[in-house]
Design an enzyme around this catalytic site. Structure first.
Site, PDB file in Angstrom:
ATOM      1  N   CYS A  65       0.833  -1.220   0.000  1.00 28.33           N
ATOM      2  CA  CYS A  65       0.000   0.000   0.000  1.00 28.33           C
ATOM      3  C   CYS A  65       0.860   1.260   0.000  1.00 28.33           C
ATOM      4  O   CYS A  65       0.591   2.198  -0.760  1.00 28.33           O
ATOM      5  CB  CYS A  65      -0.923   0.018   1.222  1.00 28.33           C
ATOM      6  SG  CYS A  65      -2.215  -1.222   1.181  1.00 28.33           S
ATOM      7  N   HIS A  75       2.457   1.864  -3.344  1.00 27.70           N
ATOM      8  CA  HIS A  75       1.408   2.311  -4.268  1.00 27.70           C
ATOM      9  C   HIS A  75       1.147   3.810  -4.070  1.00 27.70           C
ATOM     10  O   HIS A  75       1.074   4.571  -5.043  1.00 27.70           O
ATOM     11  CB  HIS A  75       0.142   1.483  -3.993  1.00 27.70           C
ATOM     12  CG  HIS A  75      -1.072   1.914  -4.722  1.00 27.70           C
ATOM     13  ND1 HIS A  75      -1.552   1.229  -5.827  1.00 27.70           N
ATOM     14  CD2 HIS A  75      -1.941   2.933  -4.521  1.00 27.70           C
ATOM     15  CE1 HIS A  75      -2.657   1.827  -6.263  1.00 27.70           C
ATOM     16  NE2 HIS A  75      -2.910   2.856  -5.478  1.00 27.70           N
ATOM     17  N   GLU A  76       1.010   4.242  -2.817  1.00 29.70           N
ATOM     18  CA  GLU A  76       0.710   5.655  -2.539  1.00 29.70           C
ATOM     19  C   GLU A  76       1.913   6.554  -2.832  1.00 29.70           C
ATOM     20  O   GLU A  76       1.743   7.678  -3.335  1.00 29.70           O
ATOM     21  CB  GLU A  76       0.227   5.837  -1.101  1.00 29.70           C
ATOM     22  CG  GLU A  76      -1.008   5.032  -0.723  1.00 29.70           C
ATOM     23  CD  GLU A  76      -2.231   5.207  -1.616  1.00 29.70           C
ATOM     24  OE1 GLU A  76      -2.260   6.089  -2.497  1.00 29.70           O
ATOM     25  OE2 GLU A  76      -3.192   4.434  -1.433  1.00 29.70           O
ATOM     26  N   ILE A  77       3.123   6.096  -2.561  1.00 27.89           N
ATOM     27  CA  ILE A  77       4.313   6.902  -2.886  1.00 27.89           C
ATOM     28  C   ILE A  77       4.433   7.050  -4.398  1.00 27.89           C
ATOM     29  O   ILE A  77       4.783   8.129  -4.898  1.00 27.89           O
ATOM     30  CB  ILE A  77       5.583   6.329  -2.232  1.00 27.89           C
ATOM     31  CG1 ILE A  77       5.533   6.567  -0.710  1.00 27.89           C
ATOM     32  CG2 ILE A  77       6.839   6.949  -2.844  1.00 27.89           C
ATOM     33  CD1 ILE A  77       6.675   5.937   0.063  1.00 27.89           C
TER      34      ILE A  77
END
Length: 163
Positions: A129, A132-134
């Site tokens: 997660c 993915h967000e970075i």
């Protein structure tokens, strides 16, 4: 104020985010609004970029992390050579999911909402997660992690479902 989540293919989803430098009460208020938008989507992770604010802020809500966690200016310091495949999607493209392979563990540096620095090790789903967000903070929408063929098929299917 209710935040509106950008929808794919909004060009904002490919913008690189600037570091957060103001750690005042407005940042906490914004993080709370971001969390509310993520829960309403629904999702388990969101960035400021998902709502058109191009700052390096990630909110995750995972049982493995003890619930909601806010990460300001997150940066991956190291990653494992071991890889892990997991189904990914985005609050900006609801209903579209596919398998993405990423490092199974990372070492992360970040600041909290008060600006205090931290380092943490993450593995498994939380590591996936966060990567993915970075990516999103770096202007890399998750579809770019798929092969061209998989990406084109998924986009076509998703666009058809949106009609």
């Amino acid at each position: 104020m209710t935040l509106t989540i950008l929808r794919y293919p909004d060009p904002g989803l490919t913008r690189t985010c600037a570091p957060v430098t103001d750690f005042g009460p407005k940042l906490r208020e914004f993080a709370d609004q971001l969390y509310a938008a993520m829960r309403a989507a629904p999702g388990v992770g969101i960035t400021a970029a998902h709502v058109g604010h191009f700052l390096r802020l990630v909110v995750l809500d995972l049982p493995e992390l003890g619930g909601r966690r806010d990460f300001v200016n997150p940066q991956i310091l190291s990653q494992s050579s071991e890889m892990m495949s997991h189904q990914e999607g985005s609050v900006s493209m609801p209903g579209a999911v596919d398998i993405v392979t990423r490092p199974a563990a990372i070492r992360l540096s970040y600041q909290d909402l008060e600006g205090m620095p931290h380092e943490v090790d993450m593995s498994g789903f939380p590591a996936i997660c966060m990567q993915h967000e970075i990516d999103q903070l770096d202007g890399i929408f998750w579809l770019q992690r798929l092969s061209r063929l998989k990406r084109e098929r998924l986009i076509k299917k998703w666009q058809k479902e949106q009609r």
